[in-house]
Design a protein around this motif. Sequence first.
Motif, mmCIF file in Angstrom:
data_model
loop_
_atom_site.group_PDB
_atom_site.id
_atom_site.type_symbol
_atom_site.label_atom_id
_atom_site.label_comp_id
_atom_site.label_asym_id
_atom_site.label_seq_id
_atom_site.Cartn_x
_atom_site.Cartn_y
_atom_site.Cartn_z
ATOM 1 N N GLY A 43 12.518 21.652 -32.755
ATOM 2 C CA GLY A 43 11.828 22.305 -33.977
ATOM 3 C C GLY A 43 12.638 22.601 -35.090
ATOM 4 N N SER A 44 12.084 23.538 -35.871
ATOM 5 C CA SER A 44 12.800 24.024 -37.332
ATOM 6 C C SER A 44 13.913 24.887 -37.210
ATOM 7 C CB SER A 44 11.686 24.088 -38.143
ATOM 8 O OG SER A 44 10.988 25.243 -37.796
ATOM 9 N N VAL A 45 14.054 25.680 -36.083
ATOM 10 C CA VAL A 45 14.851 27.044 -36.040
ATOM 11 C C VAL A 45 16.048 26.610 -34.869
ATOM 12 C CG1 VAL A 45 15.155 29.228 -35.618
ATOM 13 C CG2 VAL A 45 13.142 28.229 -36.831
ATOM 14 N N SER A 46 17.331 26.712 -35.582
ATOM 15 C CA SER A 46 18.404 26.428 -34.492
ATOM 16 C C SER A 46 18.994 27.799 -34.342
ATOM 17 C CB SER A 46 19.553 25.458 -35.092
ATOM 18 O OG SER A 46 20.106 25.675 -35.982
ATOM 19 N N VAL A 47 19.607 28.093 -33.337
ATOM 20 C CA VAL A 47 20.082 29.273 -32.991
ATOM 21 C C VAL A 47 21.558 29.000 -32.167
ATOM 22 C CG1 VAL A 47 19.823 31.599 -31.974
ATOM 23 C CG2 VAL A 47 17.978 30.451 -32.943
ATOM 24 N N ARG A 48 22.581 29.520 -32.576
ATOM 25 C CA ARG A 48 23.886 29.382 -32.011
ATOM 26 C C ARG A 48 24.214 30.787 -31.923
ATOM 27 N NH1 ARG A 48 23.345 25.664 -35.800
ATOM 28 N NH2 ARG A 48 24.297 26.886 -37.564
ATOM 29 N N TRP A 49 25.641 30.876 -30.992
ATOM 30 C CA TRP A 49 26.457 32.019 -30.902
ATOM 31 C C TRP A 49 27.531 31.673 -30.416
ATOM 32 C CZ3 TRP A 49 21.942 30.907 -28.007
ATOM 33 C CH2 TRP A 49 22.208 30.742 -26.711
ATOM 34 N N GLU A 50 28.750 32.531 -30.454
ATOM 35 C CA GLU A 50 30.125 32.409 -30.212
ATOM 36 C C GLU A 50 30.047 32.996 -28.596
ATOM 37 O OE1 GLU A 50 32.518 30.553 -31.560
ATOM 38 O OE2 GLU A 50 30.903 30.093 -33.048
ATOM 39 N N ASP A 51 31.377 33.134 -28.323
ATOM 40 C CA ASP A 51 31.643 34.000 -26.931
ATOM 41 C C ASP A 51 30.877 35.256 -27.062
ATOM 42 O OD1 ASP A 51 32.423 34.673 -24.282
ATOM 43 O OD2 ASP A 51 34.573 34.623 -25.097
ATOM 44 N N VAL A 96 20.460 29.738 -37.539
ATOM 45 C CA VAL A 96 20.979 31.229 -37.199
ATOM 46 C C VAL A 96 22.305 31.156 -36.512
ATOM 47 C CG1 VAL A 96 20.375 33.342 -36.348
ATOM 48 C CG2 VAL A 96 18.642 31.969 -37.517
ATOM 49 N N ASP A 97 23.331 31.866 -36.840
ATOM 50 C CA ASP A 97 24.238 32.121 -35.791
ATOM 51 C C ASP A 97 24.513 33.609 -35.611
ATOM 52 O OD1 ASP A 97 25.552 29.432 -35.744
ATOM 53 O OD2 ASP A 97 26.169 29.861 -37.870
ATOM 54 N N ILE A 98 24.361 33.875 -34.330
ATOM 55 C CA ILE A 98 24.489 35.261 -33.943
ATOM 56 C C ILE A 98 26.126 35.674 -33.714
ATOM 57 C CG2 ILE A 98 23.979 36.794 -32.063
ATOM 58 C CD1 ILE A 98 21.471 35.090 -31.392
ATOM 59 N N THR A 99 26.299 36.657 -34.876
ATOM 60 C CA THR A 99 27.749 36.846 -34.601
ATOM 61 C C THR A 99 28.087 38.173 -33.896
ATOM 62 O OG1 THR A 99 27.533 38.076 -36.728
ATOM 63 C CG2 THR A 99 28.182 35.741 -36.926
ATOM 64 N N ASP A 130 24.179 41.324 -35.958
ATOM 65 C CA ASP A 130 24.623 40.724 -36.952
ATOM 66 C C ASP A 130 24.445 38.959 -36.789
ATOM 67 O OD1 ASP A 130 25.376 43.234 -37.658
ATOM 68 O OD2 ASP A 130 27.565 42.815 -37.130
ATOM 69 N N LEU A 131 24.023 38.574 -37.844
ATOM 70 C CA LEU A 131 23.567 37.102 -38.016
ATOM 71 C C LEU A 131 24.184 36.660 -39.334
ATOM 72 C CD1 LEU A 131 19.598 37.422 -37.507
ATOM 73 C CD2 LEU A 131 21.433 37.108 -35.689
ATOM 74 N N THR A 132 24.450 35.245 -39.205
ATOM 75 C CA THR A 132 24.705 34.410 -40.503
ATOM 76 C C THR A 132 23.533 33.535 -40.448
ATOM 77 O OG1 THR A 132 26.968 34.758 -40.318
ATOM 78 C CG2 THR A 132 26.382 33.017 -41.476
ATOM 79 N N ILE A 133 22.778 33.436 -41.645
ATOM 80 C CA ILE A 133 21.781 32.457 -41.814
ATOM 81 C C ILE A 133 21.844 31.397 -42.882
ATOM 82 C CG2 ILE A 133 20.215 34.318 -40.643
ATOM 83 C CD1 ILE A 133 18.904 33.894 -44.028
ATOM 84 N N ARG A 134 21.219 30.220 -42.774
ATOM 85 C CA ARG A 134 20.868 29.338 -43.731
ATOM 86 C C ARG A 134 19.620 28.815 -43.636
ATOM 87 N NH1 ARG A 134 24.154 26.162 -46.948
ATOM 88 N NH2 ARG A 134 23.332 24.150 -47.412
ATOM 89 N N ARG A 135 18.486 29.110 -44.599
ATOM 90 C CA ARG A 135 17.203 28.938 -44.671
ATOM 91 C C ARG A 135 17.356 27.636 -45.971
ATOM 92 N NH1 ARG A 135 12.420 32.743 -46.479
ATOM 93 N NH2 ARG A 135 10.882 31.309 -46.398
ATOM 94 N N THR A 136 16.798 26.635 -45.524
ATOM 95 C CA THR A 136 16.551 25.408 -46.432
ATOM 96 C C THR A 136 14.944 25.047 -46.505
ATOM 97 O OG1 THR A 136 17.042 23.675 -44.750
ATOM 98 C CG2 THR A 136 18.709 24.529 -46.265
ATOM 99 N N ILE A 143 17.167 28.088 -49.686
ATOM 100 C CA ILE A 143 16.412 29.131 -50.249
ATOM 101 C C ILE A 143 17.009 30.471 -49.876
ATOM 102 C CG2 ILE A 143 14.310 30.421 -49.637
ATOM 103 C CD1 ILE A 143 13.075 27.755 -48.838
ATOM 104 N N ALA A 144 17.757 30.493 -49.012
ATOM 105 C CA ALA A 144 18.621 31.737 -48.669
ATOM 106 C C ALA A 144 19.645 31.599 -47.398
ATOM 107 C CB ALA A 144 17.674 32.871 -47.903
ATOM 108 N N GLU A 145 20.803 32.257 -47.899
ATOM 109 C CA GLU A 145 21.926 32.120 -46.836
ATOM 110 C C GLU A 145 22.868 33.406 -46.799
ATOM 111 O OE1 GLU A 145 24.485 29.053 -49.551
ATOM 112 O OE2 GLU A 145 24.442 28.885 -47.700
ATOM 113 N N GLY A 146 23.390 33.534 -45.786
ATOM 114 C CA GLY A 146 24.512 34.834 -45.945
ATOM 115 C C GLY A 146 24.408 35.489 -44.550
ATOM 116 N N GLU A 147 24.805 36.481 -44.754
ATOM 117 C CA GLU A 147 25.014 37.590 -43.450
ATOM 118 C C GLU A 147 24.003 38.183 -43.446
ATOM 119 O OE1 GLU A 147 28.958 39.390 -43.099
ATOM 120 O OE2 GLU A 147 29.627 37.618 -43.323
#
Length: 189
Positions: A43-51, A96-99, A130-136, A143-147
Amino acid sequence: MKSRIAFAFVAACAAALVAPAVGYAKSRSVTDPDAPRSLPAEGSVSVRWEDPAQFSEIRYSRNRFEARQGDWVNQLATYLRTRAQAQLPAGEKLDVDITDIKRAGDYEPWHSPQLQDTRVIRDLYPPRIDLTIRRTGADGRVIAEGERRLRNLSFMMDARMLNDSDPLRYEKALIDRWLRSELRDKDGA
């Protein structure tokens, strides 16, 4: 003959006792090296996270063993993606990156040994994500990006949560609140 039957019976009983223990030997933990670090592309939403071992939930927990148990990072990521896809305007993408995550509540082992594995929910332990996002947009324009720092210090005041038994209800409410704000149409629609 009787000794072979007795031996077979004892061996079968031992196997029956050991088999369930094998299932428990590898307890599911969010910090397992083979645990996923992103949701499958869909789909149109990707979600990642670190350890997740670096998340506040585990690093600052009073019971790190218990805080690592389960699959709560994947559950929250799946919830975020499902809710965001339902609200995201057609053609847009959200990465979305979950930080960091700190779940609502904490362990208070000093009350008694029987309560060391019990998460205590108090207003001094609010949920944080806490997230880092990028919306296109559909045209590829950002359209929007940042923490984004998701917080709700009054999380216990929500009457809807009183009858909810989901152990991630406070974090999910935090995600819902953020999505309503983040994906709101700027024209007021």
